[in-house]
Design a protein around this motif. Structure first.
Motif, PDB file in Angstrom:
ATOM      1  N   MET A   1       0.855  -1.179   0.000  1.00 49.26           N
ATOM      2  CA  MET A   1       0.000   0.000   0.000  1.00 49.26           C
ATOM      3  C   MET A   1       0.891   1.228   0.000  1.00 49.26           C
ATOM      4  SD  MET A   1      -3.014   0.934   2.681  1.00 49.26           S
ATOM      5  CE  MET A   1      -4.107   2.312   2.392  1.00 49.26           C
ATOM      6  N   ASP A   2       0.681   2.104  -0.961  1.00 51.68           N
ATOM      7  CA  ASP A   2       1.541   3.273  -1.105  1.00 51.68           C
ATOM      8  C   ASP A   2       0.721   4.553  -0.978  1.00 51.68           C
ATOM      9  OD1 ASP A   2       3.701   1.660  -1.585  1.00 51.68           O
ATOM     10  OD2 ASP A   2       3.312   1.594  -3.758  1.00 51.68           O
ATOM     11  N   ASN A   3       1.405   5.600  -0.505  1.00 47.03           N
ATOM     12  CA  ASN A   3       0.810   6.923  -0.545  1.00 47.03           C
ATOM     13  C   ASN A   3       1.709   7.821  -1.378  1.00 47.03           C
ATOM     14  OD1 ASN A   3       2.985   7.368   0.991  1.00 47.03           O
ATOM     15  ND2 ASN A   3       1.903   8.103   2.836  1.00 47.03           N
ATOM     16  N   ALA A   4       1.505   9.106  -1.288  1.00 47.31           N
ATOM     17  CA  ALA A   4       2.290  10.022  -2.134  1.00 47.31           C
ATOM     18  C   ALA A   4       3.767   9.902  -1.857  1.00 47.31           C
ATOM     19  CB  ALA A   4       1.818  11.457  -1.920  1.00 47.31           C
ATOM     20  N   ASN A   5       4.144   9.675  -0.605  1.00 49.25           N
ATOM     21  CA  ASN A   5       5.550   9.560  -0.234  1.00 49.25           C
ATOM     22  C   ASN A   5       6.037   8.121  -0.319  1.00 49.25           C
ATOM     23  OD1 ASN A   5       5.695  12.320   0.313  1.00 49.25           O
ATOM     24  ND2 ASN A   5       4.927  11.992   2.415  1.00 49.25           N
ATOM     25  N   GLY A   6       5.084   7.181  -0.505  1.00 48.77           N
ATOM     26  CA  GLY A   6       5.462   5.782  -0.623  1.00 48.77           C
ATOM     27  C   GLY A   6       5.732   5.114   0.704  1.00 48.77           C
ATOM     28  N   GLU A   7       5.331   5.720   1.842  1.00 51.06           N
ATOM     29  CA  GLU A   7       5.571   5.113   3.151  1.00 51.06           C
ATOM     30  C   GLU A   7       4.262   5.041   3.948  1.00 51.06           C
ATOM     31  OE1 GLU A   7       8.565   7.227   5.198  1.00 51.06           O
ATOM     32  OE2 GLU A   7      10.193   6.651   3.828  1.00 51.06           O
ATOM     33  N   PHE A   8       4.062   3.844   4.528  1.00 52.60           N
ATOM     34  CA  PHE A   8       2.918   3.632   5.428  1.00 52.60           C
ATOM     35  C   PHE A   8       3.442   2.935   6.675  1.00 52.60           C
ATOM     36  CE2 PHE A   8       0.818   4.114   1.376  1.00 52.60           C
ATOM     37  CZ  PHE A   8      -0.312   4.830   1.696  1.00 52.60           C
ATOM     38  N   PHE A   9       2.868   3.294   7.790  1.00 52.12           N
ATOM     39  CA  PHE A   9       3.305   2.706   9.063  1.00 52.12           C
ATOM     40  C   PHE A   9       2.114   1.999   9.734  1.00 52.12           C
ATOM     41  CE2 PHE A   9       6.081   6.295   8.200  1.00 52.12           C
ATOM     42  CZ  PHE A   9       7.327   5.728   8.370  1.00 52.12           C
ATOM     43  N   LYS A  28      -4.267  -1.733  11.303  1.00 54.95           N
ATOM     44  CA  LYS A  28      -4.689  -0.343  11.491  1.00 54.95           C
ATOM     45  C   LYS A  28      -3.498   0.540  11.103  1.00 54.95           C
ATOM     46  CE  LYS A  28      -6.891   3.249  13.375  1.00 54.95           C
ATOM     47  NZ  LYS A  28      -5.916   4.304  13.027  1.00 54.95           N
ATOM     48  N   TRP A  29      -3.716   1.384  10.091  1.00 57.13           N
ATOM     49  CA  TRP A  29      -2.620   2.205   9.588  1.00 57.13           C
ATOM     50  C   TRP A  29      -2.566   3.542  10.330  1.00 57.13           C
ATOM     51  CZ3 TRP A  29       0.597  -0.276   6.440  1.00 57.13           C
ATOM     52  CH2 TRP A  29       0.111  -1.388   5.736  1.00 57.13           C
ATOM     53  N   LYS A  30      -1.355   3.935  10.611  1.00 53.08           N
ATOM     54  CA  LYS A  30      -1.153   5.185  11.327  1.00 53.08           C
ATOM     55  C   LYS A  30      -1.564   6.370  10.442  1.00 53.08           C
ATOM     56  CE  LYS A  30       2.311   7.521  14.164  1.00 53.08           C
ATOM     57  NZ  LYS A  30       3.698   7.494  14.672  1.00 53.08           N
ATOM     58  N   GLY A  31      -2.405   7.251  11.025  1.00 55.94           N
ATOM     59  CA  GLY A  31      -2.897   8.416  10.307  1.00 55.94           C
ATOM     60  C   GLY A  31      -4.148   8.153   9.498  1.00 55.94           C
ATOM     61  N   PHE A  32      -4.705   6.913   9.580  1.00 52.93           N
ATOM     62  CA  PHE A  32      -5.916   6.581   8.835  1.00 52.93           C
ATOM     63  C   PHE A  32      -6.998   6.087   9.811  1.00 52.93           C
ATOM     64  CE2 PHE A  32      -2.492   6.312   5.819  1.00 52.93           C
ATOM     65  CZ  PHE A  32      -3.004   6.875   4.663  1.00 52.93           C
ATOM     66  N   SER A  33      -8.214   6.209   9.380  1.00 51.52           N
ATOM     67  CA  SER A  33      -9.336   5.776  10.228  1.00 51.52           C
ATOM     68  C   SER A  33      -9.484   4.258  10.160  1.00 51.52           C
ATOM     69  CB  SER A  33     -10.635   6.452   9.776  1.00 51.52           C
ATOM     70  OG  SER A  33     -10.985   6.028   8.472  1.00 51.52           O
ATOM     71  N   ASP A  34     -10.344   3.724  11.045  1.00 51.50           N
ATOM     72  CA  ASP A  34     -10.601   2.282  11.069  1.00 51.50           C
ATOM     73  C   ASP A  34     -11.272   1.814   9.789  1.00 51.50           C
ATOM     74  OD1 ASP A  34      -9.477   2.115  13.564  1.00 51.50           O
ATOM     75  OD2 ASP A  34     -11.386   2.214  14.650  1.00 51.50           O
ATOM     76  N   ALA A  35     -11.974   2.701   9.122  1.00 52.30           N
ATOM     77  CA  ALA A  35     -12.637   2.311   7.887  1.00 52.30           C
ATOM     78  C   ALA A  35     -11.642   1.950   6.794  1.00 52.30           C
ATOM     79  CB  ALA A  35     -13.548   3.444   7.406  1.00 52.30           C
ATOM     80  N   GLU A  36     -10.408   2.377   6.963  1.00 52.75           N
ATOM     81  CA  GLU A  36      -9.390   2.104   5.951  1.00 52.75           C
ATOM     82  C   GLU A  36      -8.431   0.992   6.370  1.00 52.75           C
ATOM     83  OE1 GLU A  36      -8.512   6.078   3.600  1.00 52.75           O
ATOM     84  OE2 GLU A  36      -8.320   6.422   5.784  1.00 52.75           O
ATOM     85  N   ASN A  37      -8.803   0.232   7.391  1.00 47.39           N
ATOM     86  CA  ASN A  37      -8.007  -0.941   7.774  1.00 47.39           C
ATOM     87  C   ASN A  37      -8.016  -1.957   6.631  1.00 47.39           C
ATOM     88  OD1 ASN A  37      -7.749   0.354  10.195  1.00 47.39           O
ATOM     89  ND2 ASN A  37      -9.063  -1.070  11.359  1.00 47.39           N
ATOM     90  N   THR A  38      -6.912  -2.672   6.479  1.00 43.73           N
ATOM     91  CA  THR A  38      -6.809  -3.649   5.390  1.00 43.73           C
ATOM     92  C   THR A  38      -6.228  -4.956   5.891  1.00 43.73           C
ATOM     93  OG1 THR A  38      -4.591  -2.859   4.786  1.00 43.73           O
ATOM     94  CG2 THR A  38      -6.479  -1.836   3.656  1.00 43.73           C
TER      95      THR A  38
END
Length: 223
Positions: A1-9, A28-38
């Motif tokens: 899973m990538d974002n604009a900077n290419g880093e997810f925690f 649960k991704w840091k900086g994202f809501s529970d709805a975006e858990n994968t």
């Protein structure tokens, strides 16, 4: 899973599953809501500390002791809830029902209590006798009358049974006396022929009878 900077925690691991024979974790991704858990396969993850921490918690939750505690706590809550409901529910005359009959009586902490059956209800209640005397005196009177009739009936049955026993004893005594008299009569009838036969066979009696006859014959021939 990538974002604009290419880093997810990964902030935390929420759940675990096995899909098509492979282990996956819900992240649960840091900086994202529970709805975006994968869900991510374990081989794609680079967070061994979070995986180890999650597995330890999962092991603790699935332990027998933990399961027992989880089963006991809801049961205790349920029992407490039922007790609270019982305390809240109205009892006795507070239910607003019409008294039908008194099923019995008992003593509770020194106070007489009636077990009251209500009309159109299958549930009976213990009510204080002093309140029942005021609320439904006729029901109370009927209860005592039924008990009085029951006791009198038992007393009459006892008297009748005693009278039957007396008559039976008298009949047995009369029959015994009759049998005794019959036995004596049979004994006398049996002994009389024996006594007569003995007298006939007794030499003394024979001699006396012969001597007496000879004496009478001599006196009749003597001028």
């Amino acid at each position: 899973m990538d974002n604009a900077n290419g880093e997810f925690f990964v902030e935390s691991i929420v759940e675990k599953r096995i899909r098509f024979g492979k282990v996956e974790y819900l992240l649960k991704w840091k900086g994202f809501s529970d709805a975006e858990n994968t869900w991510e396969p374990v081989e794609n993850l680079d967070c061994p500390e979070l995986i180890e921490e999650f597995e330890a918690k999962l092991l603790e939750v699935n332990s027998p002791k933990r399961k027992l505690e989880q089963d006991v706590i809801p049961k205790k809550k349920k029992i407490a809830s039922i007790e609270v409901e019982k305390e809240i529910q109205p009892r006795g005359f507070d239910r607003g029902l019409i008294p039908d009959k008194i099923l019995g009586a008992t003593d509770s902490k020194g106070e007489l209590m009636f077990l009251m059956k209500w009309k159109n209800s299958q549930e009976a209640d213990l009510v204080p006798a002093r309140i029942a005397n005021l609320k439904c005196p006729q029901v109370v009177i009927r209860f005592y009358e039924e008990r009085l009739m029951w006791h009198n009936s038992n007393d009459d049955e006892a008297v009748d049974l005693q009278a039957v026993n007396v008559v039976h004893d008298d009949q047995e005594n009369d029959q015994s006396e009759s049998e005794t008299i019959q036995e004596k009569n049979r004994s006398n009838e049996t002994s009389d022929p024996i006594q007569t036969e003995n007298q006939q066979n007794d030499p003394v009696n024979t001699v006396e009878m012969t001597s007496s006859d000879d004496h009478d014959q001599a006196r009749s021939t003597n001028p």
